[in-house]
Each structure stands twice: as C-alpha cells, then as structure tokens.
Design an enzyme around this catalytic site. Sequence first.
Site, short mmCIF file in Angstrom:
data_model
loop_
_atom_site.label_atom_id
_atom_site.label_comp_id
_atom_site.label_asym_id
_atom_site.label_seq_id
_atom_site.Cartn_x
_atom_site.Cartn_y
_atom_site.Cartn_z
N HIS A 69 0.85 -1.19 0.00
CA HIS A 69 0.00 0.00 0.00
C HIS A 69 0.88 1.23 0.00
O HIS A 69 1.94 1.23 0.64
CB HIS A 69 -0.89 0.00 1.25
N ASP A 106 -8.06 -5.28 0.30
CA ASP A 106 -8.61 -6.14 -0.75
C ASP A 106 -8.18 -7.58 -0.63
O ASP A 106 -8.70 -8.43 -1.35
CB ASP A 106 -8.18 -5.60 -2.12
#
Length: 440
Positions: A312, A369
């Site tokens: 991320h 996710d």
Amino acid sequence: ITKERTMSKKAKLIVDGEEYEFPIVEGSEQEKGIDISSLRAESKLITLDNGFANTSTCQSGITFLNGEEGILRYRGIPIEELAANSNFLEVSYLLIYGNLPTPEEYHSFEKQITEHTLLREDLIKFYDGFPRDAHPMAVLGSIVSAISTFYQDGLDPKNKDQVDLSIIRLMAKLPTIAAYSYKTSIGQPKIYPTNDLDYCSNFLKMMFAVPSEEYEVVPEFVEALNLLLILHADHEQNCSTSTVRLIGSSQANLYASISGGINALWGPLHGGANQAVIEMLHEIHDNGGDVDKFIEMSKDKSNPFRLMGFGHRVYKNFDPRAKILKDACDKVLEKIGVSDPLLDIAKSLEEKALNDPYFQEKKLYPNVDFYSGIIYSALKIPTDMFTVMFAIGRLPGWIAHWKEMNENKGTKIGRPRQIYSGENLNHYVPMNQRDKKKAA
Ligand code: ACO
C-alpha cells in the site's frame, strides 16, 4: 481544517546561494508539511514528485490515516469502533456531514434515500445499449455520468439545496444502478427497489431476487455487507478520491465528478485489486496450491506479476481494515455455512509473505482487498462485481471530499505543473518530405 496551524519554525531552501523561507503547517495529529504555495512566485522553481508520494493537495478534516502505525479514523472515530457498532448509512452520514446523526437526522437521511432509489424509466433503457458482456464498472461509470442529463436543474455545486438533493439521489441510486448492471449481464429481469427494506437488504434483493420467487433476506449477509461497505467508505486522498476532487475543482457537477472517481477506481492497482486477488487465489488453487511459487514470482523483477492485495502506498504496517476482514472472514463463512479453499490459500500466502525478508524489508502487508473478495464470494457476489461493491462503499467518501472542497473558500482549480523533457524548438516538416528527413 480549523485545527491546522502555522508553526513559528520555517523551512529554508537554498538554491544557487539564494535563500527562500517557507512556513511549516501542522495538522491536528501533528503531521507537518512545508507550505510551498509561494515557491514558484519567489524562486521560479517548481517541485517534482512522482505519484504525489510527498505532496498534500489539500487540508482535509474527514479521515485520519497513519500508515506507520496502522491507524484509520473517520471524523476522529477509529475504524474498529465503527466496524463493531455502526451501519453503512450512519457511517455515510458521519463522513458527509461531519458528525454522527441524532435519531431524527438518521431517520430523515434514511427515509430520503429510500424514496429516491428508483431510476427513471428512460434511464433504464440505456442498459439495452451495452453489450451483454460489458464490465459492470464501465456501465456504472457511464450511467452515473448519464444521470446528470435527467436532473439538469440540480447541478449547481454552489447551491446547497441542489447539492443536498444530488447527494441523496446518488446514495440512493448507486445500488440500483449496480444491481441493474448485474441483472443485464445475466439476462434476468431487473428488480425494482423495495421501500420497507434497509439499504443493504434492498441491494441484495435487487441483485438476487427473481420475480417468480419470494426473496428472503439473510441477516448474516446484510451484516457482512454493512461491514465491507463501512471499511471501504473513505481512505483520504487515494487515486479515485483525488480524481473526484480534481474534476470537482473545475466546478463540474457531483455526477460528473463521481463518474470520474468510478473510472479511476476500476484500475487493478486500486479498486480492481479485489477482483485481481480472487483471480490470483483461483490460479494458485488451480496450480495445485503452490503458494511459494507465486511468492517467488512476485519477487522476480523480470516478472511483472505482483502479489495482489499486498502493499500500500501509505500503510507500511498492517492495514487495519485487512485485520478486521481477516477475522470477519472466518466468522462470516462459519455463520453462513460456507467453506472456501481460497481462504486457506490466502492465509498461507499471508503467513509466508509476512515471514519473507523481501516483504519485510519493503514493508508489504495485506491490504483491505486481500480478504474482501473472499467475503464477497461467500455472499455470492460475482467476481466482476467486486469493484462495483467497492464503489458503492466509497461513494460517501467521494461525496464528503467533493463537498468539503466546494465549501472551502480557498479551493483553486487543480492544475499541476510539469518538468518538460521533450524536443526543443522544432519546425513543421511537410508530409512529403518527412521520410527524407528520417533517412537523413
Ligand atoms: N508484490 C510484490 N512486490 C511488490 C508489491 C507486491 N504486491 N507491492 C510493491 N512491491 C514492491 C515493488 O516492486 C517495489 O520494489 P522495488 O523497491 O524493488 O522497486 C516496492 O515494493 C515498492 O512498491 P511501489 O510500487 O513503488 O509502491 P507504490 O506505493 O507505488 O505502490 C501499490 C503501492 C500500487 C498498492 C503496490 O503495492 C501494488 O501494486 N500492490 C498490488 C496491487 C494492490 O493490492 N492494490 C490495492 C491497493 S489498496 C486499494 O487501492 C484499496
């Protein structure tokens, strides 16, 4: 925004012996930034920052996120508390209007949304124009953009009543638009919204009911869906939210701005990752479950493959949403009596990656996710609808940012600069002489 302050300390920049000073601003959680608004005017210099990795484009009071410590709060409230106690509509109100609603505010918000869920019959005809195999994200973005043509007297971003009505319309209609794109893709009749159902139950009914049978809402599905939507509801200045802000900064209407956000979300490096994760887990499963092979592939720089759902831009620690979803996966699957071999593969992949020096050094952890697709699959949401679900969840965040930006008197149209690296002055060559030039 009001809590941001300018500090007495200054940042100094020295270029060719010339000295420039810039104020340092401090946010309410003590993050500091150098305010370079006067940089170009004073020095003729600009900054270069690939992917905006070091650049704030605004001051915002909506979501606080600390990637080093794995903290996420909406309007100051930890995501863990909201996930445990709230529902998606309440969180939407919190994000958009800045505070948790009183019972009256909540019921009025819910009632207005319930009463705007229908789509105009003319708009429904648009679905016939898309090919049956159209990706539902393409349909979602197109229909949201098209809605503005039906409400031409309500598009002024500076008119509070028009904005409030557009917010209600979008919150109400996005699940209907999404469910209709799915029904079109499988050739089933579209199911009209049901006003005595809550937001998530109504969506599940529009997705899965058929006119020939009674549809029973499964409370565990509704609970899981609320959780997923809450976790996706905002994440400060990510790619799609920045897109919404950039489009909105030109004073484009809410529908046009949100449609742009939907298209930005579609990419596999952003919202499309949840679909990519499930596809990757299926591939590992079909290849005999060899998790190590895929980890090695993702580390090999000559191979474009990346471990989807890992890494991320901001989190260099556990994504708190991934932690919540990992726990939820076990509970949801047990409650609804589903076992999914992909969950075992995901857990093994996570464990191995977290113990691998490559992932440790680069601080790559599972993101939101990584586990969301497993729950969506358990809810029977088809894979190509995962990113659409993300869009339904992210809508209140996009709206909150668009509204905050429009209400901020200091907002300017977004217009980045560039460092030009092309040809110097060059002259037009008539077409019949161009090959000759190349040969020369
Ligand atoms: N698998 C293997 N290596 C990775 C991964 C991954 N998933 N993610 C990052 N890396 C490596 C990169 O190759 C790079 O290595 P290098 O320093 O040797 O060049 C390093 O880690 C840093 O990665 P960047 O791509 O520079 O980091 P950036 O902040 O630009 O990208 C991103 C973040 C796009 C999320 C990236 O980690 C990625 O592609 N992950 C997979 C896709 C994904 O899961 N996206 C969902 C994001 S969350 C969301 O949108 C809801």
